[in-house]
Design an enzyme around this catalytic site. Structure first.
Site, mmCIF file in Angstrom:
data_model
loop_
_atom_site.group_PDB
_atom_site.id
_atom_site.type_symbol
_atom_site.label_atom_id
_atom_site.label_comp_id
_atom_site.label_asym_id
_atom_site.label_seq_id
_atom_site.Cartn_x
_atom_site.Cartn_y
_atom_site.Cartn_z
ATOM 1 N N GLU A 81 19.419 20.890 -3.091
ATOM 2 C CA GLU A 81 18.985 20.138 -4.256
ATOM 3 C C GLU A 81 18.419 18.784 -3.843
ATOM 4 O O GLU A 81 17.422 18.315 -4.359
ATOM 5 C CB GLU A 81 20.157 19.942 -5.226
ATOM 6 C CG GLU A 81 19.726 19.305 -6.527
ATOM 7 C CD GLU A 81 20.876 19.166 -7.533
ATOM 8 O OE1 GLU A 81 20.569 18.995 -8.708
ATOM 9 O OE2 GLU A 81 22.047 19.223 -7.135
ATOM 10 N N GLU B 18 23.306 6.036 -4.997
ATOM 11 C CA GLU B 18 24.378 5.262 -4.366
ATOM 12 C C GLU B 18 25.201 6.163 -3.435
ATOM 13 O O GLU B 18 25.536 5.785 -2.314
ATOM 14 C CB GLU B 18 25.286 4.629 -5.431
ATOM 15 C CG GLU B 18 24.672 3.434 -6.149
ATOM 16 C CD GLU B 18 23.588 3.810 -7.154
ATOM 17 O OE1 GLU B 18 23.507 4.998 -7.540
ATOM 18 O OE2 GLU B 18 22.820 2.919 -7.549
#
Lengths: 330, 389
Positions: free
Chosen positions: B244, B371
């Site tokens: 992904e 992040e």
């Protein structure tokens, strides 16, 4: 397609890295900055023995080149070690001499460049700067003015750079080495070569700054833990790596393009690589400085030899604005 | 080192280009995040599948062409350069299919893949839960053993495409007694129209129902729809997480095509004295080229027998930020016309820049927030010590 350096190219990079690591290169940089070019010239000879300058010189003139991919590989290592001197200018001068179509000039200089016996600076004001790098430490300075190439050994007073290891001066006078319609195209090609290897130097510089900073934040502790465990530190270094990783394929593709037939496309690719490598190296310098804290701001720490080179390399042989304009040139 | 294509690869490119020229709809389909658009995109998947262009990298027995990574990249470049529709099947094709190829059984592959390739069954992902986002391993939805299968209960959310999709796949806690959070999870496939499933569409930022919440109340799933061994779900899922983030979800073709369109937009309509804008266009062009070359480099590594691991996190941060920068720059070139949506009759390029901008804003959040990706880059690629997030 195999868009990867081959084993021989990787081994070449490794051997240059090992040689420069063993050569007290920081000492040579500091000596160069103080006007003592002897250690730098000794290093220059070792680079010549390793074949670095021959990569820019064609076989009829005792070279191995032109081999832009290998030049990019070599200059990445030279940047990684912040090697002093007009390295970029010498290989760009070789490219210029090769394209002038003047066999006497080529025969006079190219074999000596390949052998490391001639250190040559180059000034192409049309490519952005009125200064030659380190003219006081060279055997010759080539100056391109319109359709004329001048050869001189004289330059004005050194204009000190914010990077003391870069000694700039305006070339003075000179004798005509070549004149004619072929000069402009040859100078354009030389400037492209200069931009490519400057980008390579910047990339290597950025890698060295990142490596040193990663090592530092692993051993520097505050609040009882390594500062490299803090997310703010990690993310800054992650971004530094990211920018360098994506600049590298642009550099290699530009080198391939320079070896190919389409000069205009090569120019765009080199400009793209120059922007990405220059930006990422400067960002690496900023991250290195910030994460080392006050000690990173000192001349004493060798890190300064890399940090202060980042901005000049970003501007040399194609400012970011000039390169971005070129990327979009029709 | 080279960037050369073989004659056969050039021929493959020409074949793809010719087919796309003949088949790509002249007028863009309605947004795939609407019911009408979803149906139209499903029909487009059928068209692709009919001539074996929907899953070129899959083996022929499942409707593919057995294409190499490089040919897949070539196809994608041509696909997006032709302005072809977004892929409504992408969750299945890019996430579930690689998992089935790696961890599924022959029976599962034969049963699931062909209908996925044809668009007959559209798959949604079901990873996140209201209390489990970045910390996915803390998920609480359960799979309880029952005769012949499992009963799924709990709540999944941010499930892309689930408003109109047919089936979903995700992770469920099958062993609440397991010692660590990422142990005792099982990877399951389940129908979205089964008894016990409630789908509540969620409007994304522009109001379109691009994702959904799923409420599961003892939904029966047969054993044959477990992928990998029960309790091994985390390991199975992580193999698709890499897909992904990395090579397969966002091929460079869509960004090089978007950069090309942006350049055209800028040449046609922008103030040439605005060098700040020019520099941003140039940066988008440079970054799209960098992403393409970086991907070729990774494809070359894979072809040389290496594997791509945490490097996929580099891709994810890079493409998601590039996508936003591309669209933001386009909106600035368009000025007052930039905000016109795909439903506005006067919208430039059928509102594709506004829609694309909205879509791009989600990029740094899904598939593992940027992040988390930067943590992975710092810890696994740079070797920095783990710390508190």
């Amino acid at each position: 397609m195999r868009f990867l350096l081959d084993d021989e190219q990787r081994e070449f990079a490794r051997s240059l890295d090992a040689m420069l690591t063993a050569s007290d290169t920081p000492g040579a940089v500091r000596a160069w900055a103080s006007g003592d070019t002897a250690p730098g010239r000794a290093l220059w000879s070792r680079l010549a023995e390793a074949g670095v300058f021959a990569l820019a010189v064609p076989e009829p003139y005792e070279g191995l080149g032109p081999l832009p991919v290998e030049l990019a590989v070599a200059f990445t290592e030279l940047g990684r070690h912040a090697v002093p001197g007009p390295l970029v200018e010498t290989v760009a001068a070789a490219a210029l001499l090769d394209r002038l179509g003047d066999q006497d000039a080529a025969a006079a200089w190219l074999p000596r460049i390949a052998a490391g016996k001639a250190v040559v600076s180059l000034c192409v004001p049309a490519a952005g700067s009125p200064y030659a790098l380190d003219p006081d430490a060279t055997d010759a300075v080539l100056v391109v003015a319109g359709d004329t190439v001048l050869l001189t050994e004289d330059a004005g007073p050194v204009q000190p750079s914010a990077d003391p290891a870069r000694r700039l001066a305006r070339p003075l006078g000179g004798t005509v080495l070549a004149r004619g319609p072929e000069v402009e195209a040859a100078a354009g090609h030389a400037a492209d070569v200069a931009a490519l290897v400057t980008a390579a130097q910047a990339l290597g510089l950025g890698r060295a700054l990142l490596d040193r900073t990663v090592a530092y934040v692993k051993q520097r502790t505050q609040f009882g833990v390594a500062i490299g465990s803090f997310q703010a530190v990690k993310h800054r270094l992650a971004d530094t790596l990211l920018a360098l990783e994506f600049a590298q394929p642009l550099l290699h593709s530009a080198a391939l393009a320079l070896a190919g037939p389409d000069g205009r496309e090569a120019g765009r690719e080199i400009a793209a690589a120059k922007v990405a490598a220059g930006d990422s190296a400067y960002a690496a310098a900023r991250a290195a400085l910030q994460l080392h804290g006050a000690v990173g701001y000192t001349d004493e720490l060798d890190l300064s030899l890399w940090i202060r080179k980042a901005r000049p390399l970003r501007e040399a042989w194609g400012t970011p604005a000039a390169c971005r304009a070129r990327v979009l040139a029709p | 080192m080279d960037l050369d294509f073989t004659a056969a690869e050039d021929a493959f490119r020409a074949e793809a280009r010719a087919w796309l020229t003949a088949h790509v709809p002249a007028v863009p389909l309605p947004s795939l995040e609407t019911e009408e658009g979803f149906a139209a995109h499903r029909e487009w998947e059928r068209t692709l599948f009919a001539d074996r262009w929907s899953v070129v990298s899959w083996p022929e027995e499942y409707g593919g062409r057995g294409a190499s990574i490089l040919r897949w990249l070539i196809f994608e470049e041509e696909y997006y350069a032709a302005g072809a529709p977004g892929r409504v099947s992408q969750n299945g094709i890019n996430l579930l299919a690689p998992t089935l190829f790696e961890h599924g059984t022959d029976e599962q592959r034969a049963r699931v893949l062909p209908s996925m390739a044809s668009g007959e069954v559209i798959w949604a992902q079901a990873w996140s839960e209201p209390e489990s986002g970045s910390d996915l391993a803390s998920l609480r939805s359960t799979a309880v053993r029952t005769a012949g299968g499992w009963l799924l209960s709990g709540q999944k959310t941010w499930s892309s495409r689930a408003a109109f999709a047919d089936r979903a796949f995700g992770l469920f806690r099958s062993d609440p007694e397991a010692a660590r959070p990422h142990q005792g999870l099982t990877y399951l496939m389940f129908p979205l129209d089964a008894p016990g499933v409630t789908v509540r569409p969620i409007g994304r930022l522009d109001g379109k129902p691009a994702f959904a919440e799923l409420f599961l109340d003892e939904v029966f799933v047969p054993d044959e729809d477990v992928i990998g061994a029960p309790g091994q779900g985390w390991r199975v899922a992580m193999s698709t997480a890499g897909n992904e983030r990395g090579l397969t979800l966002r091929s460079p073709g869509r960004f090089t095509a978007a950069a090309e369109r942006l350049t055209g937009l800028w040449r046609d309509g922008a103030d040439p004295s605005d060098t700040a804008l020019r520099d941003r266009v140039a940066d988008a062009v440079i970054a799209a080229r960098a992403y393409r070359l970086f991907t070729y480099s990774n494809a070359s590594r894979i072809a040389a027998g290496e594997s791509i691991g945490a490097e996929s996190s580099l891709n994810k941060v890079f493409w998601s930020e590039l996508d936003i920068a591309l669209h933001e720059t386009a909106l600035d070139v368009l000025g007052p016309y930039g905000e016109l949506s795909d439903e506005a009759t006067e919208a430039p390029a059928h509102g594709s820049w506004a829609e694309g901008h909205t879509f791009s804003l989600a990029g740094p959040i899904y598939a593992g927030t940027n992040e988390i990706q930067r943590d992975i880059i710092a810890e696994r690629l740079l070797g920095l010590p783990k710390g508190r997030r």
